[in-house]
Design a protein around this motif. Sequence first.
Motif, PDB file in Angstrom:
ATOM      1  N   LEU A   1      -2.404   5.137 -16.324  1.00 59.68           N
ATOM      2  CA  LEU A   1      -3.669   4.628 -16.929  1.00 59.68           C
ATOM      3  C   LEU A   1      -4.094   3.366 -15.979  1.00 59.68           C
ATOM      4  CD1 LEU A   1      -4.025   4.963 -20.730  1.00 59.68           C
ATOM      5  CD2 LEU A   1      -5.129   6.373 -18.734  1.00 59.68           C
ATOM      6  N   ILE A   2      -3.248   2.367 -15.558  1.00 59.49           N
ATOM      7  CA  ILE A   2      -3.406   1.221 -15.076  1.00 59.49           C
ATOM      8  C   ILE A   2      -4.142   1.497 -13.714  1.00 59.49           C
ATOM      9  CG2 ILE A   2      -2.229  -0.940 -14.154  1.00 59.49           C
ATOM     10  CD1 ILE A   2      -0.210  -0.566 -16.422  1.00 59.49           C
ATOM     11  N   PRO A   3      -3.529   2.122 -12.770  1.00 59.67           N
ATOM     12  CA  PRO A   3      -4.194   2.167 -11.585  1.00 59.67           C
ATOM     13  C   PRO A   3      -5.547   2.780 -11.561  1.00 59.67           C
ATOM     14  CG  PRO A   3      -1.799   3.091 -11.211  1.00 59.67           C
ATOM     15  CD  PRO A   3      -2.275   2.844 -12.753  1.00 59.67           C
ATOM     16  N   PHE A   4      -5.879   3.857 -12.634  1.00 61.10           N
ATOM     17  CA  PHE A   4      -7.021   4.483 -12.765  1.00 61.10           C
ATOM     18  C   PHE A   4      -8.119   3.277 -13.132  1.00 61.10           C
ATOM     19  CE2 PHE A   4     -10.037   6.301 -15.937  1.00 61.10           C
ATOM     20  CZ  PHE A   4     -10.988   7.100 -15.199  1.00 61.10           C
TER      21      PHE A   4
ATOM     22  N   TYR B   1      -4.319  -2.281  -3.051  1.00 59.96           N
ATOM     23  CA  TYR B   1      -3.112  -2.734  -4.277  1.00 59.96           C
ATOM     24  C   TYR B   1      -2.975  -1.191  -4.598  1.00 59.96           C
ATOM     25  CZ  TYR B   1      -0.654  -3.716  -8.484  1.00 59.96           C
ATOM     26  OH  TYR B   1       0.249  -3.510  -9.402  1.00 59.96           O
ATOM     27  N   VAL B   2      -3.692  -0.305  -5.141  1.00 60.76           N
ATOM     28  CA  VAL B   2      -3.424   0.907  -5.461  1.00 60.76           C
ATOM     29  C   VAL B   2      -3.273   1.985  -4.693  1.00 60.76           C
ATOM     30  CG1 VAL B   2      -4.527   2.768  -7.124  1.00 60.76           C
ATOM     31  CG2 VAL B   2      -5.039   0.347  -7.579  1.00 60.76           C
ATOM     32  N   VAL B   3      -3.861   2.027  -3.345  1.00 66.35           N
ATOM     33  CA  VAL B   3      -3.584   2.715  -2.213  1.00 66.35           C
ATOM     34  C   VAL B   3      -2.112   2.861  -1.782  1.00 66.35           C
ATOM     35  CG1 VAL B   3      -4.051   3.292   0.101  1.00 66.35           C
ATOM     36  CG2 VAL B   3      -6.063   3.168  -1.420  1.00 66.35           C
ATOM     37  N   GLN B   4      -1.673   1.497  -1.773  1.00 61.50           N
ATOM     38  CA  GLN B   4      -0.138   1.251  -1.320  1.00 61.50           C
ATOM     39  C   GLN B   4       0.790   1.985  -2.281  1.00 61.50           C
ATOM     40  OE1 GLN B   4       1.470  -2.574  -1.857  1.00 61.50           O
ATOM     41  NE2 GLN B   4       2.415  -2.379  -0.018  1.00 61.50           N
ATOM     42  N   ALA B   5       0.419   2.362  -3.441  1.00 55.45           N
ATOM     43  CA  ALA B   5       1.490   3.098  -4.336  1.00 55.45           C
ATOM     44  C   ALA B   5       0.960   4.365  -4.651  1.00 55.45           C
ATOM     45  CB  ALA B   5       1.641   2.197  -5.670  1.00 55.45           C
ATOM     46  N   LYS B   6      -0.220   4.843  -4.758  1.00 58.99           N
ATOM     47  CA  LYS B   6      -0.580   5.870  -5.038  1.00 58.99           C
ATOM     48  C   LYS B   6      -1.089   7.055  -4.031  1.00 58.99           C
ATOM     49  CE  LYS B   6       0.326   5.022  -9.379  1.00 58.99           C
ATOM     50  NZ  LYS B   6       1.606   5.529  -9.949  1.00 58.99           N
ATOM     51  N   GLU B   7      -1.364   8.134  -4.253  1.00 58.88           N
ATOM     52  CA  GLU B   7      -1.758   8.984  -3.347  1.00 58.88           C
ATOM     53  C   GLU B   7      -3.300   8.738  -2.970  1.00 58.88           C
ATOM     54  OE1 GLU B   7      -1.635  13.027  -4.830  1.00 58.88           O
ATOM     55  OE2 GLU B   7       0.795  12.893  -4.594  1.00 58.88           O
ATOM     56  N   VAL B   8      -3.587   8.698  -1.629  1.00 54.73           N
ATOM     57  CA  VAL B   8      -4.898   8.097  -1.216  1.00 54.73           C
ATOM     58  C   VAL B   8      -6.060   9.152  -1.783  1.00 54.73           C
ATOM     59  CG1 VAL B   8      -4.680   9.476   0.800  1.00 54.73           C
ATOM     60  CG2 VAL B   8      -6.252   7.183   0.878  1.00 54.73           C
ATOM     61  N   SER B   9      -5.625  10.608  -1.715  1.00 50.70           N
ATOM     62  CA  SER B   9      -6.515  11.477  -2.194  1.00 50.70           C
ATOM     63  C   SER B   9      -6.778  11.346  -3.730  1.00 50.70           C
ATOM     64  CB  SER B   9      -6.032  12.931  -1.831  1.00 50.70           C
ATOM     65  OG  SER B   9      -4.846  13.043  -2.669  1.00 50.70           O
ATOM     66  N   ARG B  10      -6.203  10.665  -4.444  1.00 48.22           N
ATOM     67  CA  ARG B  10      -6.376  10.484  -5.795  1.00 48.22           C
ATOM     68  C   ARG B  10      -7.304   9.083  -6.132  1.00 48.22           C
ATOM     69  NH1 ARG B  10      -3.382  13.724  -9.426  1.00 48.22           N
ATOM     70  NH2 ARG B  10      -1.644  14.732  -8.317  1.00 48.22           N
ATOM     71  N   VAL B  11      -7.182   8.298  -5.097  1.00 48.89           N
ATOM     72  CA  VAL B  11      -7.767   6.838  -5.162  1.00 48.89           C
ATOM     73  C   VAL B  11      -9.064   6.679  -4.709  1.00 48.89           C
ATOM     74  CG1 VAL B  11      -7.511   4.245  -4.594  1.00 48.89           C
ATOM     75  CG2 VAL B  11      -5.383   5.727  -5.141  1.00 48.89           C
TER      76      VAL B  11
END
Length: 300
Positions: A148-151, A83-93
């Motif tokens: 903050l939510i994805p984190f 869910y998070v990888v789809q929207a955020k940078e993979v190197s951060r997730v």
Amino acid sequence: MLWVFVAISSAAAFASVNILEKITLTRYVPSFAAFTVITGLFQLPWVVIIFLINPPEAYTLFEWTIAYLSGVCTGISLIALFYVVQAKEVSRVIPVYTSAPIFVAILAFFFLSEDLSMWHWMAIFCTIAGAGAISYDARPGNDSYSLLIPFFIMVAASAIAGVGFILNKLVLDTMDFWSFLPVRNMGLATPTMLLAVRPSVFKATIQALTTRRSLGIILLNEGLMVPFAIFLTMLSVSLGPVSLVVTAQSSRPLFVFFFSSVLSFRRFGVLHERLTLSTLLTKIFSLVLIVVGVAMVSVL
């Protein structure tokens, strides 16, 4: 020292898996739920193959339940990850997700009565600081609350994965690995495949599996890369001391960072992560904190 090479190779292989997952989610299977269902589906052939090759031994209902629940925890954490990888940078997730050993140490402290030294607590603080730093995106116009939510989703996913590791540890003290693995895989498949009860997700899943391009990259990643990465992990554990193997494998976020940065160059244009100097320096600093923290927890 063959185990060192194999362990680092397994980290690189899993990093490649994470990169392919990001590419799949952004280009070929835009529904994270459908991709999660497919991930669960790919667990089932291995369940059948292992049961046929190695019929399970007799264990108690409690042991079977713990093995199954360890897989359920992993499946739930993967739902959050995709869910998070789809929207955020993979190197951060991925660095936040792979900090699960930190939560394993904390959970073991409270529930397994394992001691944590001052160095362990320093490692935990180091990892949390790195995870928080790498999750922060300072681009102008970003809503700090939305960041903050994805984190926190990733922290929760990592903690749930940590619970899965604790359950693994509990049951593998008395259960044969090849009896444990298929039951664990069935547990993993359960929450992921339950997403298919929604008609829209079921339709997207069928479409992904019947489209040549999406099916090709899914087979490459889930059918080839994932089993290969797991094989390297198991081989490295069999060749070297497990604590040091886990430490070497904690280098996965470094490989994710390198691969995602290279693929974000204009020449390739596969990913679109920011490559400004400040962003790169922040990621490098955060990755060092995370990798050092996880390594300290694994070794000390």
